[in-house]
Design a protein around this motif. Sequence first.
Motif, short mmCIF file in Angstrom:
data_model
loop_
_atom_site.label_atom_id
_atom_site.label_comp_id
_atom_site.label_asym_id
_atom_site.label_seq_id
_atom_site.Cartn_x
_atom_site.Cartn_y
_atom_site.Cartn_z
N GLY A 1 0.97 -1.14 0.07
CA GLY A 1 0.08 -0.02 -0.04
C GLY A 1 0.74 1.13 -0.11
N GLN A 2 1.99 1.22 -0.38
CA GLN A 2 2.99 2.27 -0.22
C GLN A 2 3.71 2.52 -1.63
OE1 GLN A 2 5.81 1.27 3.15
NE2 GLN A 2 4.48 2.89 4.29
N ALA A 3 4.05 3.51 -2.04
CA ALA A 3 4.81 3.79 -3.19
C ALA A 3 6.28 4.03 -2.67
CB ALA A 3 4.45 5.20 -3.71
N VAL A 4 7.08 3.17 -3.38
CA VAL A 4 8.46 2.89 -2.95
C VAL A 4 9.30 3.52 -3.91
CG1 VAL A 4 10.19 1.46 -2.21
CG2 VAL A 4 7.90 0.72 -1.73
N ILE A 5 10.20 4.44 -3.61
CA ILE A 5 11.27 5.15 -4.72
C ILE A 5 12.63 4.84 -4.12
CG2 ILE A 5 12.14 7.43 -5.54
CD1 ILE A 5 9.41 8.68 -4.60
N THR A 6 13.36 4.31 -5.25
CA THR A 6 14.82 3.86 -4.89
C THR A 6 15.51 4.41 -5.88
OG1 THR A 6 14.48 2.06 -6.29
CG2 THR A 6 14.12 1.42 -4.03
N VAL A 7 16.76 4.92 -5.35
CA VAL A 7 17.92 5.51 -6.08
C VAL A 7 19.17 4.82 -5.83
CG1 VAL A 7 19.02 7.54 -6.92
CG2 VAL A 7 16.69 7.73 -6.27
N ASP A 8 19.55 4.08 -6.72
CA ASP A 8 20.94 3.45 -6.81
C ASP A 8 21.90 3.83 -7.47
OD1 ASP A 8 19.15 1.32 -5.15
OD2 ASP A 8 18.90 0.28 -7.18
N ASP A 9 23.21 3.74 -6.82
CA ASP A 9 24.29 4.09 -7.41
C ASP A 9 25.62 3.20 -7.37
OD1 ASP A 9 26.15 4.68 -5.16
OD2 ASP A 9 24.88 6.43 -4.84
N ARG A 10 26.75 3.31 -8.06
CA ARG A 10 27.70 2.51 -7.87
C ARG A 10 28.85 3.21 -7.37
NH1 ARG A 10 23.60 0.66 -9.41
NH2 ARG A 10 23.33 -0.63 -11.46
N GLY A 11 28.66 3.96 -6.42
CA GLY A 11 29.79 4.69 -5.74
C GLY A 11 30.30 3.83 -4.28
N ALA A 12 30.93 4.61 -3.58
CA ALA A 12 31.60 3.94 -2.57
C ALA A 12 30.68 3.71 -1.37
CB ALA A 12 32.65 4.83 -1.85
N GLY A 13 29.40 4.10 -1.34
CA GLY A 13 28.59 3.67 -0.59
C GLY A 13 28.38 4.73 0.83
N VAL A 14 27.77 4.45 1.57
CA VAL A 14 27.60 5.32 2.88
C VAL A 14 27.68 4.30 4.13
CG1 VAL A 14 26.22 6.86 4.43
CG2 VAL A 14 25.62 6.74 1.77
N PRO A 15 28.91 4.73 4.81
CA PRO A 15 29.16 3.93 5.97
C PRO A 15 27.96 3.85 6.99
CG PRO A 15 30.81 5.41 5.53
CD PRO A 15 29.77 5.77 4.65
N ALA A 16 27.70 2.70 7.66
CA ALA A 16 26.84 2.39 8.67
C ALA A 16 26.60 3.46 9.50
CB ALA A 16 26.93 1.00 9.03
N ALA A 17 27.67 3.77 10.06
CA ALA A 17 27.81 4.75 11.24
C ALA A 17 27.32 5.97 10.82
CB ALA A 17 29.15 4.90 11.81
N GLU A 18 27.43 6.50 9.52
CA GLU A 18 26.86 7.83 9.03
C GLU A 18 25.51 8.00 8.38
OE1 GLU A 18 28.66 10.68 9.00
OE2 GLU A 18 30.08 9.71 10.36
N ARG A 19 24.75 6.62 8.32
CA ARG A 19 23.69 6.61 7.33
C ARG A 19 22.25 7.55 8.28
NH1 ARG A 19 23.92 0.00 5.75
NH2 ARG A 19 25.57 0.58 4.15
N ASP A 20 22.42 7.44 9.60
CA ASP A 20 21.52 8.32 10.33
C ASP A 20 21.76 9.81 10.29
OD1 ASP A 20 19.78 6.13 10.57
OD2 ASP A 20 20.98 5.70 12.67
N ARG A 21 23.08 10.17 10.10
CA ARG A 21 23.33 11.65 10.22
C ARG A 21 23.51 12.40 9.03
NH1 ARG A 21 28.69 11.64 13.74
NH2 ARG A 21 28.10 13.74 13.93
N ILE A 22 23.52 11.65 7.93
CA ILE A 22 23.63 12.39 6.70
C ILE A 22 22.48 13.47 6.20
CG2 ILE A 22 25.29 10.45 5.55
CD1 ILE A 22 23.08 9.55 3.97
N PHE A 23 21.29 12.94 6.92
CA PHE A 23 20.14 13.92 6.68
C PHE A 23 20.38 15.25 7.34
CE2 PHE A 23 18.96 9.49 5.61
CZ PHE A 23 18.63 9.75 4.26
N GLU A 24 21.21 15.19 8.37
CA GLU A 24 21.33 16.68 9.14
C GLU A 24 21.67 17.92 8.43
OE1 GLU A 24 24.00 15.64 12.38
OE2 GLU A 24 22.82 14.03 13.14
N ARG A 25 21.31 18.88 8.59
CA ARG A 25 21.50 20.00 7.62
C ARG A 25 22.79 20.52 7.94
NH1 ARG A 25 19.08 25.18 10.92
NH2 ARG A 25 20.09 24.77 12.91
#
Length: 488
Positions: free
Chosen positions: A388-412
Amino acid sequence: MRLSTRIGLAVGVTVPLLVLASGWLLLRLVGNDLHRAEDDHLRARATAVAPAARALLRASAGGRAKAADTRERQLFSAALDVGVRVVGPDATFSGGPQPDVSVPLPARRAAVPVTVRDGGTSWRALAEPLTTVRGSGTLWVFAPNAADQAQLRLVRRRVLVTALLAAPLSGLLAWGIATGATGPLRRLRSRTAGLDPRTSTARLHHEPTGVTEVDDLAATLQKALARYDEQAARTAEALDTARSFSVAAAHELRTPLMSMGTNVDILAAHPHLPEPDRTEVLTDLRHEHARLLGLLVMLRELGRGDLVEVEALGTVDLADVADAAAAEARRRAPDDRITVDAAPGLTVHGWEPGLRLLLDNLLANALAHGRDPDGRADVTVGLRSADGQAVITVDDRGAGVPAAERDRIFERFRRGPGSSGSGLGLTLVAQQTALHQGRVTVTDGPDGGGARFEVRLPRAGGELPEHRDWLIATARTNRSQSFPKDSS
């Protein structure tokens, strides 16, 4: 003037007027009833004396004086309590109470009583035509109106006395009832008199009184105070936002401005700077100018997201938005590969500019950080429906995001290593996701390399979140943290 006094005066004036109006109607009805009773009595007496009146006319016309006297006495005896007058061709006979003979009588109308006035006295009169073999005449029957007028005067006096008594009594009674009825209003006023939202946090506590108007007024007051509290809280948050924004913006703008100032000083102090050095300084100026402009644009978009109203929401085709965002990204990066894999007919209820902003920033982030070792970017945008949800995904082939930074990258103002952006692109993605009641996550790419940004949005909705000040929310998150060092 108190409400109870107003009600008392209004009732004290209205009730006598109603009594007078009712009395006038009563007088009319009583007068009509009395006249009707008199008229019925006159008709009955006229029917009773008509034979004697005809006999009197015949005796008078035949010249029989003795017989005429006898018939006249019989006529007056049969008349009883009414006056009679027999008008013949040659003579007039009258007896009993009646108007003076000098009073003109109206044209006779059979069986229709009329009113005749003799000075200050009025009479009801009924004319009955008489026909005999020796001639014709008219029988008049009279009854005084004195008793009827006396009864009407009595009714009139009683109506006036009732109206005079009703004025003060009804006013006092209405004042007493109104005073009791407005008691809940006075108690409500006393409870609200000491409430001052500016100096106290005490609020109105109202127990239902059973009086609808009072309870509705109390509910309105409680709602007004609640709105005041809400507005005061939002004002405080706005001030908090302004303080946090000014500090953050000053920090973020200081570095490019200082760098631009240094380069301008170099150009001003060394007008004959060698061409390679001059070119390098100008390139640095352009770079800092672009960075400054991008930061201001991002801050403007962040503010727009906080001002969205419900009326701006509508049905949005995600495939159209994704195609438009991908086309713009291809225009800016023609050498990179951008693919859209969208399920047809996938729609959500949302703000189309905000969803476009979300996809633009996800693609910009993928093009900036998702390049392979050869420096090429291969980005895939996927759209599908799940649970029942619309799912948008954006995939790239770069180095990725470290697990420790995944919750902080959305901070301003959070920028990755080597990033020349404003640090607000992913903040805008998080803001628009929250605005649409969705959720955004970052994981590894589908083949274990690169990064996948996944946004889940409800397909039905239309309600905006209660708290939408993204600058405030992120300010609280970042207040205890130091600002990231500038990478330039």
